[in-house]
Design a protein around this motif. Structure first.
Motif, PDB file in Angstrom:
ATOM      1  N   ALA A 199      68.156  82.558 -11.919  1.00  0.00           N
ATOM      2  CA  ALA A 199      67.197  81.678 -12.574  1.00  0.00           C
ATOM      3  C   ALA A 199      66.322  81.057 -11.487  1.00  0.00           C
ATOM      4  O   ALA A 199      66.772  80.845 -10.359  1.00  0.00           O
ATOM      5  CB  ALA A 199      67.921  80.590 -13.361  1.00  0.00           C
ATOM      6  N   ILE A 200      65.066  80.789 -11.827  1.00  0.00           N
ATOM      7  CA  ILE A 200      64.123  80.279 -10.836  1.00  0.00           C
ATOM      8  C   ILE A 200      63.398  79.060 -11.381  1.00  0.00           C
ATOM      9  O   ILE A 200      62.828  79.097 -12.477  1.00  0.00           O
ATOM     10  CB  ILE A 200      63.094  81.361 -10.431  1.00  0.00           C
ATOM     11  N   LEU A 201      63.439  77.973 -10.602  1.00  0.00           N
ATOM     12  CA  LEU A 201      62.616  76.789 -10.854  1.00  0.00           C
ATOM     13  C   LEU A 201      61.540  76.765  -9.778  1.00  0.00           C
ATOM     14  O   LEU A 201      61.845  76.856  -8.583  1.00  0.00           O
ATOM     15  CB  LEU A 201      63.452  75.512 -10.776  1.00  0.00           C
ATOM     16  N   LEU A 202      60.297  76.617 -10.204  1.00  0.00           N
ATOM     17  CA  LEU A 202      59.166  76.753  -9.297  1.00  0.00           C
ATOM     18  C   LEU A 202      58.251  75.539  -9.414  1.00  0.00           C
ATOM     19  O   LEU A 202      57.858  75.160 -10.526  1.00  0.00           O
ATOM     20  CB  LEU A 202      58.393  78.036  -9.664  1.00  0.00           C
ATOM     21  N   VAL A 203      57.932  74.920  -8.275  1.00  0.00           N
ATOM     22  CA  VAL A 203      56.835  73.954  -8.208  1.00  0.00           C
ATOM     23  C   VAL A 203      55.720  74.629  -7.423  1.00  0.00           C
ATOM     24  O   VAL A 203      55.965  75.203  -6.358  1.00  0.00           O
ATOM     25  CB  VAL A 203      57.248  72.646  -7.503  1.00  0.00           C
ATOM     26  N   GLU A 204      54.514  74.577  -7.945  1.00  0.00           N
ATOM     27  CA  GLU A 204      53.393  75.235  -7.277  1.00  0.00           C
ATOM     28  C   GLU A 204      52.101  74.505  -7.614  1.00  0.00           C
ATOM     29  O   GLU A 204      51.820  74.229  -8.788  1.00  0.00           O
ATOM     30  CB  GLU A 204      53.321  76.709  -7.712  1.00  0.00           C
TER      31      GLU A 204
END
Length: 249
Positions: free
Chosen positions: A199-204
């Motif tokens: 699973a991936i949590l991304l801030v961008e």
């Protein structure tokens, strides 16, 4: 059961609440991006989830286990890996050695009187595999500090992936990149995400990157969650569009 379940996450400094009562659910292999203006609480939220920052209140469960009070090293042992907004690599080590450290953290490889060299060789082969997948194999023997900024950001992702995490937290992976570096990174990350068992949590900060990579979007404003849903749906929300997306649609 969700892989990640956060309830009421709050981080306060005096009367100021950087994160204020945020709930978050993430399924196995789900990809979700978190956006919001500077100061919205994105990095603070990620730091609490990863165990880098103590929570004022709230809980975090990983695969059903209450991990709310665990520090970062204990979260890493349970399969949580992250990159940081400011690149965190060992600049004096080669790119290959940096990624091998990630492999060793996952596999527990150590020098041993018997079989130690073989174990370390396997770790090096695994590390080279990750460098190849992220387009860095040609720079494997260079000190990490000599790599271009964009390649250093990719190297940090490679170190995180080498740990084969259940949850990967990416904090501004294209921070400071040129347009060309960003396009290359998006293409590489899209390929990794398509096959990753994490699973991936991304801030961008780059919303075009978010729209290309994340099927689900969470919006934070002044520490609170104001939207959560499919990216197309959240992107089309009039209030979110006005506040954060600048009328892109």
């Amino acid at each position: 059961m969700s892989l990640l379940s956060c309830r009421g996450l709050t981080r306060a400094w005096g009367a100021f609440r950087a994160v204020d009562g945020v709930d978050l659910e993430l399924a196995e292999r789900e990809i979700c991006a978190v956006i919001g203006p500077n100061g919205a609480g994105k990095s603070t939220l990620f730091a609490m989830i990863a165990g880098n920052l103590r929570k004022t209140s709230g809980t975090v469960h990983l695969a059903g286990e209450d991990v709310s009070a665990l520090p970062a090293h204990a979260m890493a042992a349970r399969g949580v890996a992250r990159s940081f907004q400011i690149t965190a690599i060992c600049p004096e080590l080669t790119a290959l050695e940096n990624v091998r450290l990630g492999v060793q953290a996952r596999e527990g490889l150590r020098w041993q009187p018997l079989g130690g060299r073989a174990a370390m060789r396997r770790g090096e082969e695994a590390a080279m595999g990750w460098l190849e997948r992220l387009g860095l194999a040609g720079q494997a023997r260079l000190p990490a500090g000599e790599l271009a900024h964009g390649d250093q950001r990719l190297l940090e992702v490679a170190v995180a992936l080498a740990q084969r995490p259940r949850l990967l937290i990416l904090d501004e992976p294209t921070q400071g990149m040129s347009q060309g570096e960003t396009r290359r990174t998006v293409a590489l990350l899209r390929g990794i995400m398509a096959e990753a068992e994490t699973a991936i949590l991304l801030v961008e900060h780059d919303l075009e990157v978010v729209f290309e990579l994340a099927p689900r979007l969470i919006v934070l404003h002044r520490g609170r969650k104001i939207a959560d849903g499919p990216t197309a749906q959240v992107r089309a929300d009039a209030a979110v569009q006005e506040a954060y997306l600048g009328g892109l649609d």
